[in-house]
Design a protein around this motif. Sequence first.
Motif, PDB file in Angstrom:
ATOM      1  N   TYR A  20       0.863  -1.182   0.000  1.00  0.00           N
ATOM      2  CA  TYR A  20       0.000   0.000   0.000  1.00  0.00           C
ATOM      3  C   TYR A  20       0.898   1.229   0.000  1.00  0.00           C
ATOM      4  O   TYR A  20       1.860   1.311   0.774  1.00  0.00           O
ATOM      5  CB  TYR A  20      -0.900   0.004   1.229  1.00  0.00           C
ATOM      6  N   ARG A  21       0.580   2.202  -0.837  1.00  0.00           N
ATOM      7  CA  ARG A  21       1.419   3.384  -0.987  1.00  0.00           C
ATOM      8  C   ARG A  21       0.612   4.641  -0.673  1.00  0.00           C
ATOM      9  O   ARG A  21      -0.504   4.817  -1.172  1.00  0.00           O
ATOM     10  CB  ARG A  21       1.981   3.449  -2.410  1.00  0.00           C
ATOM     11  N   ALA A  22       1.186   5.482   0.175  1.00  0.00           N
ATOM     12  CA  ALA A  22       0.508   6.711   0.589  1.00  0.00           C
ATOM     13  C   ALA A  22       1.423   7.913   0.410  1.00  0.00           C
ATOM     14  O   ALA A  22       2.637   7.826   0.587  1.00  0.00           O
ATOM     15  CB  ALA A  22       0.066   6.618   2.048  1.00  0.00           C
ATOM     16  N   ASP A  23       0.808   9.019   0.030  1.00  0.00           N
ATOM     17  CA  ASP A  23       1.498  10.291  -0.186  1.00  0.00           C
ATOM     18  C   ASP A  23       1.023  11.254   0.907  1.00  0.00           C
ATOM     19  O   ASP A  23      -0.117  11.686   0.907  1.00  0.00           O
ATOM     20  CB  ASP A  23       1.122  10.799  -1.580  1.00  0.00           C
ATOM     21  N   LEU A  24       1.912  11.561   1.865  1.00  0.00           N
ATOM     22  CA  LEU A  24       1.571  12.451   2.976  1.00  0.00           C
ATOM     23  C   LEU A  24       2.081  13.854   2.682  1.00  0.00           C
ATOM     24  O   LEU A  24       3.291  14.046   2.494  1.00  0.00           O
ATOM     25  CB  LEU A  24       2.198  11.969   4.289  1.00  0.00           C
ATOM     26  N   SER A  25       1.185  14.815   2.638  1.00  0.00           N
ATOM     27  CA  SER A  25       1.564  16.212   2.449  1.00  0.00           C
ATOM     28  C   SER A  25       1.200  16.966   3.723  1.00  0.00           C
ATOM     29  O   SER A  25       0.041  17.010   4.120  1.00  0.00           O
ATOM     30  CB  SER A  25       0.832  16.829   1.253  1.00  0.00           C
ATOM     31  N   LEU A  26       2.188  17.563   4.366  1.00  0.00           N
ATOM     32  CA  LEU A  26       1.959  18.333   5.583  1.00  0.00           C
ATOM     33  C   LEU A  26       2.394  19.764   5.328  1.00  0.00           C
ATOM     34  O   LEU A  26       3.400  20.024   4.669  1.00  0.00           O
ATOM     35  CB  LEU A  26       2.730  17.729   6.757  1.00  0.00           C
ATOM     36  N   SER A  27       1.612  20.697   5.807  1.00  0.00           N
ATOM     37  CA  SER A  27       1.907  22.103   5.537  1.00  0.00           C
ATOM     38  C   SER A  27       1.657  22.953   6.769  1.00  0.00           C
ATOM     39  O   SER A  27       0.864  22.602   7.647  1.00  0.00           O
ATOM     40  CB  SER A  27       1.068  22.618   4.362  1.00  0.00           C
ATOM     41  N   VAL A  28       2.348  24.084   6.794  1.00  0.00           N
ATOM     42  CA  VAL A  28       2.205  25.068   7.867  1.00  0.00           C
ATOM     43  C   VAL A  28       1.998  26.433   7.235  1.00  0.00           C
ATOM     44  O   VAL A  28       2.737  26.830   6.326  1.00  0.00           O
ATOM     45  CB  VAL A  28       3.454  25.098   8.779  1.00  0.00           C
ATOM     46  N   ARG A  29       0.984  27.150   7.697  1.00  0.00           N
ATOM     47  CA  ARG A  29       0.719  28.511   7.231  1.00  0.00           C
ATOM     48  C   ARG A  29       0.998  29.477   8.376  1.00  0.00           C
ATOM     49  O   ARG A  29       0.556  29.265   9.497  1.00  0.00           O
ATOM     50  CB  ARG A  29      -0.738  28.620   6.776  1.00  0.00           C
ATOM     51  N   ALA A  30       1.756  30.521   8.078  1.00  0.00           N
ATOM     52  CA  ALA A  30       2.124  31.480   9.114  1.00  0.00           C
ATOM     53  C   ALA A  30       2.199  32.879   8.521  1.00  0.00           C
ATOM     54  O   ALA A  30       2.335  33.057   7.308  1.00  0.00           O
ATOM     55  CB  ALA A  30       3.466  31.105   9.741  1.00  0.00           C
ATOM     56  N   ALA A  31       2.112  33.872   9.402  1.00  0.00           N
ATOM     57  CA  ALA A  31       2.153  35.263   8.957  1.00  0.00           C
ATOM     58  C   ALA A  31       3.534  35.664   8.485  1.00  0.00           C
ATOM     59  O   ALA A  31       3.691  36.583   7.679  1.00  0.00           O
ATOM     60  CB  ALA A  31       1.686  36.185  10.079  1.00  0.00           C
ATOM     61  N   HIS A  32       4.543  34.985   8.989  1.00  0.00           N
ATOM     62  CA  HIS A  32       5.925  35.301   8.611  1.00  0.00           C
ATOM     63  C   HIS A  32       6.576  34.093   7.960  1.00  0.00           C
ATOM     64  O   HIS A  32       6.387  32.949   8.415  1.00  0.00           O
ATOM     65  CB  HIS A  32       6.732  35.750   9.830  1.00  0.00           C
ATOM     66  N   ALA A  33       7.340  34.332   6.942  1.00  0.00           N
ATOM     67  CA  ALA A  33       7.973  33.248   6.192  1.00  0.00           C
ATOM     68  C   ALA A  33       8.894  32.420   7.072  1.00  0.00           C
ATOM     69  O   ALA A  33       8.907  31.184   6.984  1.00  0.00           O
ATOM     70  CB  ALA A  33       8.739  33.819   5.002  1.00  0.00           C
ATOM     71  N   ASP A  34       9.684  33.080   7.926  1.00  0.00           N
ATOM     72  CA  ASP A  34      10.622  32.355   8.787  1.00  0.00           C
ATOM     73  C   ASP A  34       9.883  31.383   9.702  1.00  0.00           C
ATOM     74  O   ASP A  34      10.352  30.270   9.951  1.00  0.00           O
ATOM     75  CB  ASP A  34      11.445  33.336   9.623  1.00  0.00           C
ATOM     76  N   THR A  35       8.715  31.814  10.180  1.00  0.00           N
ATOM     77  CA  THR A  35       7.928  30.944  11.065  1.00  0.00           C
ATOM     78  C   THR A  35       7.418  29.729  10.308  1.00  0.00           C
ATOM     79  O   THR A  35       7.487  28.591  10.802  1.00  0.00           O
ATOM     80  CB  THR A  35       6.737  31.718  11.650  1.00  0.00           C
ATOM     81  N   ALA A  36       6.898  29.950   9.110  1.00  0.00           N
ATOM     82  CA  ALA A  36       6.393  28.836   8.307  1.00  0.00           C
ATOM     83  C   ALA A  36       7.507  27.837   8.000  1.00  0.00           C
ATOM     84  O   ALA A  36       7.305  26.616   8.077  1.00  0.00           O
ATOM     85  CB  ALA A  36       5.775  29.352   7.013  1.00  0.00           C
TER      86      ALA A  36
END
Length: 230
Positions: A20-36
């Motif tokens: 079984y093959r899975a593609d996990l995409s995790l993301s972070v949204r932040a007000a500042h680029a450095d934080t993201a």
Amino acid sequence: MDSYIEVIGQSSLVEQVTTYRADLSLSVRAAHADTAISEAGALRDDCIRVLKSSGIDPDEMSEGGNAIWQPWFWKKGKPGQERAFKILIACSDAKRLYTALDALQPIFEHQRYTLSVSMLKPQFEASDAERAAAHAAALADARGKAQLIASESGVRLSFVWQVEELGIAVGRSGAYGNEDWGYAMRGGGTGSGGDEEAVYVELESAKRINTIRYRVRFGIVAAETDKPAV
């Protein structure tokens, strides 16, 4: 003039999912680029640790790359950034995979964190003996059809003039990822709601049925003689 009967024989080959093959995409949204950037990197490492502790072996995970962008719905010129990482998983045990994915939910309770899981096309396999038997059955099916035609026509089969493999028509199992458009999603921002471990009732692995086909040309002779039929 050569006399022959040409038929197409076919048989079925059953293949079962072995990976079984899975593609996990995790993301972070932040007000500042450095934080993201920093938080997404830390979140990726946390995901890997949780997956390992939940039964996913290191060699069942691989790097899927990363991306960074400003969401389109943020006003132009407004500070803000979103960064995403992708982790690829190939696991032979569906229950172990699902359990590990559920274990990730608590670390995505933050509203700025998102997890998306797309099921990729599984890997299907059949044994060499099963494949050989399916090919033999397709040829036997061709001979059976030709024999019926010959009997009804008052001739008999002599020898095989030509054999052409027509390829395999691959069936679909119906499992997520077994169509180009198929996918499953798991959104971030929700927890398990308790300490109880998810329980999965194990089912038989998904399977697909492939069709093997051969075009076979049999020479024919008159039923009472060895002379070619005309």
